[in-house]
Design an enzyme around this catalytic site. Sequence first.
Site, PDB file in Angstrom:
ATOM      1  N   LYS A 150       0.852  -1.204   0.000  1.00 26.88           N
ATOM      2  CA  LYS A 150       0.000   0.000   0.000  1.00 26.88           C
ATOM      3  C   LYS A 150       0.874   1.235   0.000  1.00 26.88           C
ATOM      4  CE  LYS A 150       0.949   1.180   4.507  1.00 26.88           C
ATOM      5  NZ  LYS A 150       1.768   2.332   4.902  1.00 26.88           N
ATOM      6  N   ASP A 159      -2.720  -1.869  10.330  1.00 24.71           N
ATOM      7  CA  ASP A 159      -2.924  -1.836   8.877  1.00 24.71           C
ATOM      8  C   ASP A 159      -3.545  -3.126   8.337  1.00 24.71           C
ATOM      9  OD1 ASP A 159      -1.708   0.624   8.872  1.00 24.71           O
ATOM     10  OD2 ASP A 159       0.154  -0.046   7.923  1.00 24.71           O
TER      11      ASP A 159
HETATM   12  P1  ATP Z   1       4.462  -0.564   9.074  1.00 29.03           P
HETATM   13  O1  ATP Z   1       4.176   0.829   8.652  1.00 29.03           O
HETATM   14  O2  ATP Z   1       3.226  -1.384   9.329  1.00 29.03           O
HETATM   15  O3  ATP Z   1       5.522  -0.708  10.128  1.00 29.03           O
HETATM   16  P2  ATP Z   1       6.346  -1.165   6.999  1.00 29.03           P
HETATM   17  O4  ATP Z   1       6.039  -1.411   5.576  1.00 29.03           O
HETATM   18  O5  ATP Z   1       7.096   0.088   7.295  1.00 29.03           O
HETATM   19  O6  ATP Z   1       4.992  -1.253   7.776  1.00 29.03           O
HETATM   20  P3  ATP Z   1       7.109  -3.915   7.332  1.00 29.03           P
HETATM   21  O7  ATP Z   1       7.775  -4.266   6.050  1.00 29.03           O
HETATM   22  O8  ATP Z   1       5.747  -4.427   7.562  1.00 29.03           O
HETATM   23  O9  ATP Z   1       7.171  -2.348   7.586  1.00 29.03           O
HETATM   24  O10 ATP Z   1       8.119  -4.423   8.487  1.00 29.03           O
HETATM   25  C1  ATP Z   1       8.162  -3.848   9.741  1.00 29.03           C
HETATM   26  C2  ATP Z   1       8.936  -4.779  10.691  1.00 29.03           C
HETATM   27  O11 ATP Z   1       8.201  -5.990  10.847  1.00 29.03           O
HETATM   28  C3  ATP Z   1      10.328  -5.164  10.217  1.00 29.03           C
HETATM   29  O12 ATP Z   1      11.217  -4.847  11.252  1.00 29.03           O
HETATM   30  C4  ATP Z   1      10.290  -6.661  10.007  1.00 29.03           C
HETATM   31  O13 ATP Z   1      11.437  -7.335  10.479  1.00 29.03           O
HETATM   32  C5  ATP Z   1       9.063  -7.135  10.786  1.00 29.03           C
HETATM   33  N1  ATP Z   1       8.323  -8.202  10.088  1.00 29.03           N
HETATM   34  C6  ATP Z   1       7.728  -9.252  10.678  1.00 29.03           C
HETATM   35  N2  ATP Z   1       7.114 -10.021   9.775  1.00 29.03           N
HETATM   36  C7  ATP Z   1       7.294  -9.448   8.579  1.00 29.03           C
HETATM   37  C8  ATP Z   1       6.890  -9.791   7.255  1.00 29.03           C
HETATM   38  N3  ATP Z   1       6.158 -10.888   6.986  1.00 29.03           N
HETATM   39  N4  ATP Z   1       7.239  -8.966   6.253  1.00 29.03           N
HETATM   40  C9  ATP Z   1       7.953  -7.842   6.533  1.00 29.03           C
HETATM   41  N5  ATP Z   1       8.374  -7.491   7.747  1.00 29.03           N
HETATM   42  C10 ATP Z   1       8.052  -8.282   8.777  1.00 29.03           C
END
Ligand code: ATP
Length: 291
Positions: free
Chosen positions: A7, A131
Amino acid sequence: MLRTAAKVNLTLEVLGKRADGYHEIATVMQAVDLSDRITLDDADDLELRSTSVEVPTDGRNLALRAAAALREAAGLGQGVRIGLDKRIPVAAGLGGGSADAAAVLLGLNRLWSLRWPLERLDDVAASLGSDVPFFLRGGAALATGRGEKVEPLQGRSLALVLVNPRFPASTAEMYGRLTPAMYSDGTATRALARSLRRGPARVAASLYNGMEAVASGVFPQIPRMRAALLAAGALGALMSGSGPTVFGVARSHEQARQIRARVARGSWECWAVRTLTGPAVRLVANGARRG
Ligand code: ATP
């Protein structure tokens, strides 16, 4: 196999801090066709294998936590082997972990023949992360509360260019750096929600992210990526979520590809993507390409 889309936040407004420590937000979330791939197979235990070394494969992984939470909520005993082909950059502001969790909930709802309606999956989803309820539906949505209260919005498909600087940003750290001067009242989000049907120029004129200034102070690459997108012809550009990914709005997919080619460089990973008006999680035949 399931494909689960990333997203972007077309707006992100922090309205204030709540007594429970969470921030109250208003945001327009929009699914885009950059997707992780997920397979689910029957197994005795809960297991996960990932193509990415950047995500944990133990109980901290959001996909595995989704399986554990649904199993518990449904009072079941079986396991599942999750295969995760990670293509959404991690800790990028693109919601990749939440997208994976939603795909596991929807996939297991079928694999385990639960037939729960979305409203029932919502509670499990919201317990995993703010989210996750959005990704159960996809398209575009107005999200409020912690981001878990989701109202679908009708919009047209847009062409975007995503630019990621190949380093992560911690959502918790960015929220921790916010001051009340960065709070706003939801006006920008309501305006964007209205402009969503009116085409890319109107959407570009309404983009707003109340966290971008604080993130730009920590990561000077963020204003550089935004400037590069605008110089390459984007109608508008914005940081997504708590960053560091920045996206630009193009007039057409053809123009998005041209902008992508101009902006891409060694340290920046770029994609020309379309926004999705339908579900974020889709069941596809194995071997299907694109996205
Ligand atoms: P948000 O804004 O929800 O934090 P984001 O896109 O910035 O989302 P994500 O890629 O969801 O961040 O990852 C955030 C943290 O979650 C990372 O530190 C990662 O190690 C952990 N994590 C746990 N499971 C997952 C997964 N399936 N995919 C990505 N990251 C994950």
